[in-house]
Design a protein around this motif. Structure first.
Motif, PDB file in Angstrom:
ATOM      1  N   ALA A 191      28.864 -20.070  39.204  1.00  0.00           N
ATOM      2  CA  ALA A 191      27.843 -20.103  38.524  1.00  0.00           C
ATOM      3  C   ALA A 191      26.869 -21.180  39.275  1.00  0.00           C
ATOM      4  CB  ALA A 191      27.819 -21.039  36.629  1.00  0.00           C
ATOM      5  N   VAL A 192      26.871 -22.440  40.101  1.00  0.00           N
ATOM      6  CA  VAL A 192      26.222 -22.891  40.453  1.00  0.00           C
ATOM      7  C   VAL A 192      26.657 -23.734  41.900  1.00  0.00           C
ATOM      8  CG1 VAL A 192      24.896 -25.531  40.424  1.00  0.00           C
ATOM      9  CG2 VAL A 192      25.185 -24.161  38.298  1.00  0.00           C
ATOM     10  N   THR A 193      25.830 -22.850  43.176  1.00  0.00           N
ATOM     11  CA  THR A 193      25.857 -23.967  44.776  1.00  0.00           C
ATOM     12  C   THR A 193      25.276 -24.803  44.225  1.00  0.00           C
ATOM     13  OG1 THR A 193      26.203 -21.497  44.957  1.00  0.00           O
ATOM     14  CG2 THR A 193      25.735 -22.879  46.451  1.00  0.00           C
ATOM     15  N   ILE A 194      25.345 -25.878  45.403  1.00  0.00           N
ATOM     16  CA  ILE A 194      24.838 -26.695  46.053  1.00  0.00           C
ATOM     17  C   ILE A 194      25.028 -26.904  47.569  1.00  0.00           C
ATOM     18  CG2 ILE A 194      24.710 -29.627  45.726  1.00  0.00           C
ATOM     19  CD1 ILE A 194      25.639 -29.409  43.521  1.00  0.00           C
ATOM     20  N   LYS A 254      40.063 -28.539  55.155  1.00  0.00           N
ATOM     21  CA  LYS A 254      40.004 -29.807  56.604  1.00  0.00           C
ATOM     22  C   LYS A 254      38.805 -30.385  57.342  1.00  0.00           C
ATOM     23  CE  LYS A 254      43.698 -29.549  59.424  1.00  0.00           C
ATOM     24  NZ  LYS A 254      44.261 -28.551  60.612  1.00  0.00           N
ATOM     25  N   TYR A 255      38.057 -29.853  57.564  1.00  0.00           N
ATOM     26  CA  TYR A 255      36.840 -30.304  57.387  1.00  0.00           C
ATOM     27  C   TYR A 255      36.749 -30.998  56.599  1.00  0.00           C
ATOM     28  CZ  TYR A 255      31.546 -29.654  58.116  1.00  0.00           C
ATOM     29  OH  TYR A 255      30.240 -30.121  58.595  1.00  0.00           O
ATOM     30  N   PHE A 256      35.935 -30.828  55.183  1.00  0.00           N
ATOM     31  CA  PHE A 256      35.703 -31.795  54.155  1.00  0.00           C
ATOM     32  C   PHE A 256      36.822 -32.814  54.058  1.00  0.00           C
ATOM     33  CE2 PHE A 256      33.439 -28.729  52.429  1.00  0.00           C
ATOM     34  CZ  PHE A 256      32.051 -29.300  51.423  1.00  0.00           C
ATOM     35  N   GLY A 302      35.038 -24.681  46.578  1.00  0.00           N
ATOM     36  CA  GLY A 302      34.886 -24.575  45.318  1.00  0.00           C
ATOM     37  C   GLY A 302      35.280 -23.186  45.446  1.00  0.00           C
ATOM     38  N   PRO A 303      35.092 -22.529  43.955  1.00  0.00           N
ATOM     39  CA  PRO A 303      35.291 -20.978  44.515  1.00  0.00           C
ATOM     40  C   PRO A 303      33.766 -20.008  44.812  1.00  0.00           C
ATOM     41  CG  PRO A 303      34.808 -21.836  41.777  1.00  0.00           C
ATOM     42  CD  PRO A 303      35.145 -22.545  42.746  1.00  0.00           C
ATOM     43  N   ALA A 304      33.718 -18.914  45.825  1.00  0.00           N
ATOM     44  CA  ALA A 304      32.434 -18.670  45.868  1.00  0.00           C
ATOM     45  C   ALA A 304      31.632 -18.051  44.779  1.00  0.00           C
ATOM     46  CB  ALA A 304      32.821 -17.601  46.802  1.00  0.00           C
ATOM     47  N   ASP A 362      36.447 -28.945  41.321  1.00  0.00           N
ATOM     48  CA  ASP A 362      38.103 -29.054  40.924  1.00  0.00           C
ATOM     49  C   ASP A 362      37.955 -28.262  39.420  1.00  0.00           C
ATOM     50  OD1 ASP A 362      38.240 -30.098  43.382  1.00  0.00           O
ATOM     51  OD2 ASP A 362      39.058 -32.299  42.517  1.00  0.00           O
ATOM     52  N   THR A 363      36.790 -28.190  38.739  1.00  0.00           N
ATOM     53  CA  THR A 363      37.020 -27.291  37.938  1.00  0.00           C
ATOM     54  C   THR A 363      36.114 -25.743  37.341  1.00  0.00           C
ATOM     55  OG1 THR A 363      34.930 -28.029  37.366  1.00  0.00           O
ATOM     56  CG2 THR A 363      37.080 -29.379  36.624  1.00  0.00           C
ATOM     57  N   GLY A 364      35.914 -25.548  39.168  1.00  0.00           N
ATOM     58  CA  GLY A 364      35.379 -24.443  38.953  1.00  0.00           C
ATOM     59  C   GLY A 364      34.218 -23.775  39.349  1.00  0.00           C
ATOM     60  N   LYS A 365      33.423 -24.809  38.583  1.00  0.00           N
ATOM     61  CA  LYS A 365      32.438 -24.554  38.518  1.00  0.00           C
ATOM     62  C   LYS A 365      31.546 -24.548  39.026  1.00  0.00           C
ATOM     63  CE  LYS A 365      32.814 -27.361  33.922  1.00  0.00           C
ATOM     64  NZ  LYS A 365      32.365 -28.280  32.910  1.00  0.00           N
ATOM     65  N   VAL A 366      31.533 -25.393  40.869  1.00  0.00           N
ATOM     66  CA  VAL A 366      30.562 -25.517  41.257  1.00  0.00           C
ATOM     67  C   VAL A 366      31.258 -25.271  42.799  1.00  0.00           C
ATOM     68  CG1 VAL A 366      29.642 -26.976  42.854  1.00  0.00           C
ATOM     69  CG2 VAL A 366      28.828 -27.069  40.296  1.00  0.00           C
ATOM     70  N   ARG A 367      30.065 -24.489  43.181  1.00  0.00           N
ATOM     71  CA  ARG A 367      30.751 -24.220  44.444  1.00  0.00           C
ATOM     72  C   ARG A 367      29.512 -25.016  45.679  1.00  0.00           C
ATOM     73  NH1 ARG A 367      33.987 -21.574  48.543  1.00  0.00           N
ATOM     74  NH2 ARG A 367      33.023 -20.906  50.436  1.00  0.00           N
ATOM     75  N   TYR A 368      30.033 -25.718  46.580  1.00  0.00           N
ATOM     76  CA  TYR A 368      29.922 -27.276  47.354  1.00  0.00           C
ATOM     77  C   TYR A 368      29.400 -26.751  48.723  1.00  0.00           C
ATOM     78  CZ  TYR A 368      27.908 -31.987  48.328  1.00  0.00           C
ATOM     79  OH  TYR A 368      26.738 -32.889  48.290  1.00  0.00           O
TER      80      TYR A 368
END
Length: 218
Positions: free
Chosen positions: A57-60, A122-124, A52-54, A88-94
């Motif tokens: 708005a939200v980071t989990i 690959k890690y995920f 997810g994008p760095a 995948d929609t760019g709202k969350v960085r996981y």
């Protein structure tokens, strides 16, 4: 609780990992409640594996143990929905961080790091595979099964063995786990932080929605 080198080596002998000994102690757990989002976001000994994008708005941040059945259940039922709707929609960085509760979990985390070699996607993918095959490699011959998984991912027998003997890698995992325990008060898996707010245990997709959606509007 601190796992001493002696206890650690004894545990290895019971799991079929004795031949790969040479590990340092792993520290485990205590207490509750994180101090701040800044504490959660601090760089760790190991580079974060995130998708997810760095600038989302939200980071989990998830702390999980590879042998934790609740973590595996979350990975199978909730995470795919989070990925589709928010990541995948760019709202969350996981971000996924290792919190091994036993020697087998530590070995699984080490192998995942070695296979991925810094590649978050690959890690995920490897993490997902280990969670989905958890009963196979945890309940059966751990060394043999992890070696097979490593070879399937392109590592040689020697590379798998070197990975599972990697003292520096284990030390970093242990240091990050100690930070999570001492500073963030992580004491069970899975534990999540949503923009710094702590959630303990296997939560539903609806529970995540309730916490994520207001942060996207603010």
């Amino acid at each position: 609780m601190i796992i001493t080198r002696r206890a650690f080596t004894a545990a290895l002998s019971l799991t079929g990992l004795a031949a790969l000994a040479g590990f340092s102690p792993l520290r485990l757990i205590s207490d509750a409640m994180a101090q701040s989002a800044a504490d959660v976001a601090k760089p760790q000994s190991l580079p974060d594996m995130g998708i997810g994008p760095a600038d989302a708005a939200v980071t989990i941040v998830e702390y999980a143990s590879m042998t934790c059945p609740h973590c595996a259940a979350f990975n199978a039922t909730v995470f795919p929905k989070l990925k589709t709707e928010y990541i995948d929609t760019g709202k969350v960085r996981y971000i996924f961080r290792e919190f091994p509760l036993d020697i087998k979990a530590a070995a699984g985390s080490m192998l995942t790091r070695c296979i991925a070699n810094g590649d978050a996607q690959k890690y995920f993918a490897v993490t997902d595979m280990l969670f989905r095959s958890q009963n196979d490699w945890v309940m059966k011959n751990t060394t043999e099964t992890l070696t097979r998984i490593g070879k399937q991912a392109g590592l040689s027998q020697q590379q798998v063995e070197a990975c599972l003997k990697d003292q520096a890698l284990l030390d970093k995992i242990a240091a990050d786990q100690k930070y999570a325990s001492d500073t963030l008060k992580v004491d069970s898996t899975p534990t999540f932080f949503i923009n710094g707010e702590k959630i303990k245990g296997e939560s539903s997709f609806e529970e995540f929605q309730k916490r994520i959606n207001p942060l996207l509007k603010s």
